[in-house]
Design an enzyme around this catalytic site. Sequence first.
Site, PDB file in Angstrom:
ATOM      1  N   ASP A 137      -1.594   4.656  -6.300  1.00 18.89           N
ATOM      2  CA  ASP A 137      -0.146   4.502  -6.091  1.00 18.89           C
ATOM      3  C   ASP A 137       0.632   5.671  -6.660  1.00 18.89           C
ATOM      4  O   ASP A 137       1.737   5.978  -6.221  1.00 18.89           O
ATOM      5  CB  ASP A 137       0.344   3.189  -6.701  1.00 18.89           C
ATOM      6  CG  ASP A 137      -0.093   2.050  -5.815  1.00 18.89           C
ATOM      7  OD1 ASP A 137      -1.244   1.609  -5.957  1.00 18.89           O
ATOM      8  OD2 ASP A 137       0.700   1.656  -4.939  1.00 18.89           O
ATOM      9  N   GLY A 197       0.870  -1.176   0.000  1.00 21.50           N
ATOM     10  CA  GLY A 197       0.000   0.000   0.000  1.00 21.50           C
ATOM     11  C   GLY A 197       0.905   1.224   0.000  1.00 21.50           C
ATOM     12  O   GLY A 197       1.841   1.307   0.816  1.00 21.50           O
ATOM     13  N   ASN A 229      -3.242   2.528 -10.054  1.00 20.42           N
ATOM     14  CA  ASN A 229      -3.669   1.798  -8.849  1.00 20.42           C
ATOM     15  C   ASN A 229      -3.643   0.312  -9.186  1.00 20.42           C
ATOM     16  O   ASN A 229      -3.319  -0.092 -10.328  1.00 20.42           O
ATOM     17  CB  ASN A 229      -5.057   2.272  -8.400  1.00 20.42           C
ATOM     18  CG  ASN A 229      -5.423   1.745  -7.016  1.00 20.42           C
ATOM     19  OD1 ASN A 229      -4.629   1.831  -6.075  1.00 20.42           O
ATOM     20  ND2 ASN A 229      -6.599   1.161  -6.865  1.00 20.42           N
TER      21      ASN A 229
HETATM   22  O1  MRU Z   1       0.542  -4.000  -4.518  1.00 17.70           O
HETATM   23  P1  MRU Z   1      -0.052  -3.252  -3.369  1.00 17.70           P
HETATM   24  O2  MRU Z   1      -0.855  -4.107  -2.448  1.00 17.70           O
HETATM   25  O3  MRU Z   1       0.996  -2.433  -2.637  1.00 17.70           O
HETATM   26  O4  MRU Z   1      -1.039  -2.227  -4.052  1.00 17.70           O
HETATM   27  C1  MRU Z   1      -1.804  -1.387  -3.259  1.00 17.70           C
HETATM   28  C2  MRU Z   1      -2.756  -0.539  -4.005  1.00 17.70           C
HETATM   29  O5  MRU Z   1      -2.861  -0.608  -5.205  1.00 17.70           O
HETATM   30  C3  MRU Z   1      -3.521   0.476  -3.202  1.00 17.70           C
HETATM   31  O6  MRU Z   1      -4.771   0.687  -3.751  1.00 17.70           O
HETATM   32  C4  MRU Z   1      -2.753   1.808  -3.196  1.00 17.70           C
HETATM   33  O7  MRU Z   1      -1.419   1.614  -2.815  1.00 17.70           O
HETATM   34  C5  MRU Z   1      -3.369   2.804  -2.311  1.00 17.70           C
HETATM   35  S1  MRU Z   1      -3.208   2.362  -0.628  1.00 17.70           S
HETATM   36  C6  MRU Z   1      -3.825   3.563   0.357  1.00 17.70           C
END
Ligand code: MRU
Length: 348
Positions: free
Chosen positions: A238, A46, A248
């Site tokens: 992201d 995240g 995202n």
């Molecule tokens: O691969 P991840 O689990 O790190 O991806 C997370 C996401 O895509 C979330 O939607 C994004 O980081 C926003 S978190 C507040």
Amino acid sequence: MIKTLEWTDEGVVMIDQRLLPSEEVYPVFKTYEEVAYAIKEMVVRGAPAIGVAAAMGVALGARNITTNDAAQFDQQFQLICDVLAGTRPTAVNLFWAIERMKSLYEKLKGEGLSFAEICLRLIDEARQMHDEDVSINKAMGANGAALINDGATVLTHCNAGALATAGYGTALGVIRAAVEAGKKVAVFADETRPFLQGARLTAWELHKDSIPVTLITDNMAGHFMKAGKIDCVVVGADRIAANGDVANKIGTYSVAVLAKENNIPFYVAAPISTIDLKTKTGEDIPIEERPQTEVTHVKGAQLSPDGITIANPAFDVTPYRYVAAIITERGVARAPFEESLAKLVNAA
Ligand code: MRU
């Protein structure tokens, strides 16, 4: 409150998100290399949580440097930053956090502080970034809650909750704030193949908070939208480009297209640190490719035949035209995003 990550004298304590929901384990990461491993392997994930973890990793690494020679200290500090920056390419919060730590280091060096004093200040900064993130999410939640009607059913994708941040969450923070404001809100959570952040993490968090959640597989979203069961979509991000394009979790783009087709507003909730004005459009956002085994295997069980081609992009880009609004801690941006985002970013 869920403790995603925490600085302790021993190191960075993080809930191992790979094991949720079946096991709740909190290992300690004692070196910057261990923190880098935790980010890469998605013990912590995240965008905002990755940023805070990286800042803590920088502080930890600096604290463990043994030399007092200025040139050697500099070199080792740079290596720490490079290793942490090399973990995941898409979430801009990672680079934002490392840059913030680097510029503090340069400033304190310029002021003539000793390395011991600098390390203490770096630790303070990382801890402050942790606490700031929670406050930012609460402010974002308050701004976004106004967009959620009483009785609404909100669809979300991936996990943009307490587990994806230092606490409270971005997309789930908006939902939490609406609930705290007395609104009745229900959530549809996409399971989010292949890493299953929706099934394993979002469903776990919401259930823990007694917010009604219906878990669906990713390919069910369109069906429920068409049936009139979804009032709005709220997701995290992201990286948001200057023109409002949003990177995202993979599958977000499909959700956005389905939402537009069904006249459902698609909202993005993200802190200012996720807005990257240096990246002009989504075309310029690097998309992480993750290991093939995340697609071919679930908990060690093989799902597909050997010898086939596998693709595993971890993120996709939703063009700005699908985004109804971007919710931040400084306010809500709407099209034209080039102007509204720049205004919010420069409002500090
Ligand atoms: O691969 P991840 O689990 O790190 O991806 C997370 C996401 O895509 C979330 O939607 C994004 O980081 C926003 S978190 C507040």
